[in-house]
Design a protein around this motif. Structure first.
Motif, PDB file in Angstrom:
ATOM      1  N   GLY A 188      16.537  -1.688 -25.322  1.00 54.06           N
ATOM      2  CA  GLY A 188      15.342  -2.059 -24.575  1.00 54.06           C
ATOM      3  C   GLY A 188      14.233  -2.579 -25.466  1.00 54.06           C
ATOM      4  N   GLY A 189      13.212  -3.160 -24.814  1.00 48.77           N
ATOM      5  CA  GLY A 189      12.016  -3.589 -25.515  1.00 48.77           C
ATOM      6  C   GLY A 189      12.230  -4.836 -26.365  1.00 48.77           C
ATOM      7  N   LYS A 190      11.218  -5.138 -27.161  1.00 53.62           N
ATOM      8  CA  LYS A 190      11.228  -6.340 -27.990  1.00 53.62           C
ATOM      9  C   LYS A 190      12.350  -6.306 -29.008  1.00 53.62           C
ATOM     10  N   LEU A 191      12.583  -5.140 -29.604  1.00 53.51           N
ATOM     11  CA  LEU A 191      13.627  -5.025 -30.608  1.00 53.51           C
ATOM     12  C   LEU A 191      14.994  -5.312 -30.015  1.00 53.51           C
ATOM     13  N   GLY A 192      15.252  -4.753 -28.826  1.00 54.24           N
ATOM     14  CA  GLY A 192      16.524  -5.016 -28.171  1.00 54.24           C
ATOM     15  C   GLY A 192      16.702  -6.488 -27.861  1.00 54.24           C
ATOM     16  N   ALA A 193      15.634  -7.137 -27.441  1.00 54.96           N
ATOM     17  CA  ALA A 193      15.703  -8.564 -27.133  1.00 54.96           C
ATOM     18  C   ALA A 193      16.005  -9.383 -28.382  1.00 54.96           C
ATOM     19  N   GLN A 194      15.369  -9.038 -29.491  1.00 60.55           N
ATOM     20  CA  GLN A 194      15.571  -9.788 -30.725  1.00 60.55           C
ATOM     21  C   GLN A 194      16.998  -9.688 -31.231  1.00 60.55           C
ATOM     22  N   LEU A 195      17.672  -8.578 -30.913  1.00 61.14           N
ATOM     23  CA  LEU A 195      19.036  -8.372 -31.380  1.00 61.14           C
ATOM     24  C   LEU A 195      20.076  -8.675 -30.309  1.00 61.14           C
ATOM     25  N   ALA A 196      19.637  -9.147 -29.135  1.00 63.03           N
ATOM     26  CA  ALA A 196      20.560  -9.459 -28.048  1.00 63.03           C
ATOM     27  C   ALA A 196      21.432 -10.656 -28.405  1.00 63.03           C
ATOM     28  N   ARG A 197      22.663 -10.620 -27.942  1.00 66.90           N
ATOM     29  CA  ARG A 197      23.589 -11.732 -28.114  1.00 66.90           C
ATOM     30  C   ARG A 197      23.524 -12.659 -26.900  1.00 66.90           C
ATOM     31  N   VAL A 198      23.980 -13.891 -27.096  1.00 66.31           N
ATOM     32  CA  VAL A 198      24.051 -14.842 -25.984  1.00 66.31           C
ATOM     33  C   VAL A 198      24.880 -14.249 -24.856  1.00 66.31           C
ATOM     34  N   SER A 199      25.972 -13.562 -25.213  1.00 59.00           N
ATOM     35  CA  SER A 199      26.854 -12.983 -24.198  1.00 59.00           C
ATOM     36  C   SER A 199      26.169 -11.908 -23.363  1.00 59.00           C
ATOM     37  N   ASP A 200      25.101 -11.313 -23.897  1.00 61.38           N
ATOM     38  CA  ASP A 200      24.376 -10.284 -23.149  1.00 61.38           C
ATOM     39  C   ASP A 200      23.527 -10.874 -22.036  1.00 61.38           C
ATOM     40  N   LEU A 201      23.104 -12.128 -22.190  1.00 57.60           N
ATOM     41  CA  LEU A 201      22.135 -12.724 -21.271  1.00 57.60           C
ATOM     42  C   LEU A 201      22.693 -13.857 -20.425  1.00 57.60           C
ATOM     43  N   MET A 202      23.807 -14.433 -20.828  1.00 51.66           N
ATOM     44  CA  MET A 202      24.297 -15.652 -20.177  1.00 51.66           C
ATOM     45  C   MET A 202      24.858 -15.387 -18.782  1.00 51.66           C
ATOM     46  N   HIS A 203      24.870 -16.445 -17.961  1.00 48.99           N
ATOM     47  CA  HIS A 203      25.498 -16.422 -16.640  1.00 48.99           C
ATOM     48  C   HIS A 203      26.991 -16.689 -16.823  1.00 48.99           C
ATOM     49  N   LYS A 204      27.827 -15.899 -16.139  1.00 47.12           N
ATOM     50  CA  LYS A 204      29.261 -15.992 -16.354  1.00 47.12           C
ATOM     51  C   LYS A 204      30.002 -16.246 -15.039  1.00 47.12           C
ATOM     52  N   GLY A 205      31.284 -16.588 -15.173  1.00 50.21           N
ATOM     53  CA  GLY A 205      32.157 -16.722 -14.004  1.00 50.21           C
ATOM     54  C   GLY A 205      31.635 -17.695 -12.966  1.00 50.21           C
ATOM     55  N   ASP A 206      31.592 -17.253 -11.730  1.00 49.60           N
ATOM     56  CA  ASP A 206      31.179 -18.123 -10.631  1.00 49.60           C
ATOM     57  C   ASP A 206      29.713 -18.518 -10.712  1.00 49.60           C
ATOM     58  N   ALA A 207      28.942 -17.835 -11.559  1.00 49.83           N
ATOM     59  CA  ALA A 207      27.530 -18.186 -11.689  1.00 49.83           C
ATOM     60  C   ALA A 207      27.327 -19.449 -12.522  1.00 49.83           C
ATOM     61  N   MET A 208      28.386 -19.887 -13.215  1.00 46.72           N
ATOM     62  CA  MET A 208      28.282 -21.112 -14.006  1.00 46.72           C
ATOM     63  C   MET A 208      28.407 -22.339 -13.110  1.00 46.72           C
ATOM     64  N   PRO A 209      27.544 -23.339 -13.272  1.00 46.69           N
ATOM     65  CA  PRO A 209      27.680 -24.595 -12.526  1.00 46.69           C
ATOM     66  C   PRO A 209      28.711 -25.489 -13.209  1.00 46.69           C
ATOM     67  N   LEU A 210      29.863 -25.679 -12.581  1.00 45.05           N
ATOM     68  CA  LEU A 210      30.947 -26.433 -13.202  1.00 45.05           C
ATOM     69  C   LEU A 210      31.612 -27.351 -12.181  1.00 45.05           C
ATOM     70  N   VAL A 211      31.964 -28.546 -12.641  1.00 43.17           N
ATOM     71  CA  VAL A 211      32.735 -29.493 -11.826  1.00 43.17           C
ATOM     72  C   VAL A 211      33.766 -30.155 -12.736  1.00 43.17           C
ATOM     73  N   SER A 212      34.665 -30.926 -12.148  1.00 45.68           N
ATOM     74  CA  SER A 212      35.671 -31.653 -12.923  1.00 45.68           C
ATOM     75  C   SER A 212      35.208 -33.081 -13.187  1.00 45.68           C
TER      76      SER A 212
END
Length: 320
Positions: A188-212
């Motif tokens: 939590g807090g600022k320290l947790g945010a500074q050490l967060a990974r992209v995978s912790d915050l990114m939108h995944k699966g069906d939340a991704m906007p994707l087309v062919s």
């Protein structure tokens, strides 16, 4: 008058800085012995102290716990009324008393001796009750206090805090405690945010906007609107990210846009990032490229999107 205040402040800080220099110079093999005792503990480090030493003891316990050494503060007065039951033979006690004669610590000291719990004493007086009863004594230089009257804990508490920090850092380095481990204890807090990974915050699966590649642009526009991220990723036949369609791409292809396919409009070779990268790195990349989204792609070389990170996701946790 303000000059007097500044002179006093500088004198106190100078005195405490000198005290720390003296503490550093007087460290000896007892510090090594204390670290080894703590490393070999199968249980927790029980930190105890009263008054100002108690406040410092709480901080030392918190620092140890957050850097990979299980620790708990036990108030010595409460210990005398039942909390001694928190101590086990697998623990190590770190008792703090500048004089070494705090009567409230008597119960903790005697209990540790009675049931053979290792005791580390931190004191300026090795000949005191605490000093003579301890298995290891971490001696604090007897320098008086920075207040000028000798009664306000200043030099003594600063040295005690520094000694506790030195123990914690020595232990964490021996255990190869990394920033990743530290993040696990500080989500939590600022320290947790500074050490967060992209995978912790990114939108995944069906939340991704994707087309062919061959998706008609009317359908691509619907996907952009439905996922509300302002972009859409374009996948090739193997499922790799081939491109991305942004607002800028739409404006550049306004003429006849609805008759085009995603492959006709997309920007190829879009900026991407690894899911395991720090979110701060993603923010720096987005700021440098003047973009608001970045896809996180598979790190094994397939190029398949694993998620998408929007700048707002980072701002929401305090990055930006």
């Amino acid at each position: 008058m303000s000059g007097d205040f500044l002179d006093t402040a500088r004198a106190v800080i100078h005195a405490e800085a000198q005290a720390l220099e003296t503490l550093s110079a007087t460290l000896d093999d007892s510090f090594t012995a204390a670290v080894e005792l703590l490393l070999n503990a199968k249980g927790r480090v029980i930190v105890s102290g009263i008054g100002k030493s108690g406040h410092i003891a709480r901080k030392i316990a918190a620092t140890l716990a957050s850097t990979g050494t299980p620790a708990q503060f036990v108030h010595p007065a409460e210990a005398n009324h039942g909390d001694l039951g928190m101590l086990t033979r697998d623990d190590v006690v770190l008792a703090i008393s500048n004089s070494g004669e705090a009567p409230e610590l008597a119960g903790v000291i005697s209990f540790s001796r009675r049931v053979n719990i290792p005791l580390i004493g931190m004191t300026k007086a090795p000949d005191s009750t605490l000093g003579t009863q301890s298995d290891v004594v971490l001696r604090l230089p007897d320098l008086g206090e920075a207040c000028g009257t000798g009664v306000v804990p200043t030099n003594s508490t600063t040295m005690t805090l520094a000694m506790g920090d030195a123990l914690a850092v020595a232990l964490m380095k021996h255990r190869s405690f990394t920033a990743e481990h530290f993040r696990d204890f500080h989500p939590g807090g600022k320290l947790g945010a500074q050490l967060a990974r992209v995978s912790d915050l990114m939108h995944k699966g069906d939340a991704m906007p994707l087309v062919s590649l061959d998706t008609p642009m009317p359908d691509a526009l619907i996907e952009i609107s439905r996922k509300s991220l302002g972009v859409v990723g374009v996948l090739d036949d193997a499922g790799a990210l081939a491109g991305i369609v942004t607002d800028g791409d739409l404006r550049r292809h306004m003429d006849g846009l609805l008759n085009l396919k995603a492959a006709d409009v997309m920007t190829t070779s879009p900026t991407t990032i690894a899911p395991g990268a720090l979110a701060q790195e993603a923010v720096a990349t987005m700021n440098a490229r003047k973009i608001t989204c970045v896809f996180a792609v598979d790190e094994n070389g397939t190029g398949a999107p694993q998620g998408i990170l929007h700048i707002h996701d980072c701002l929401r946790v305090g990055l930006g």
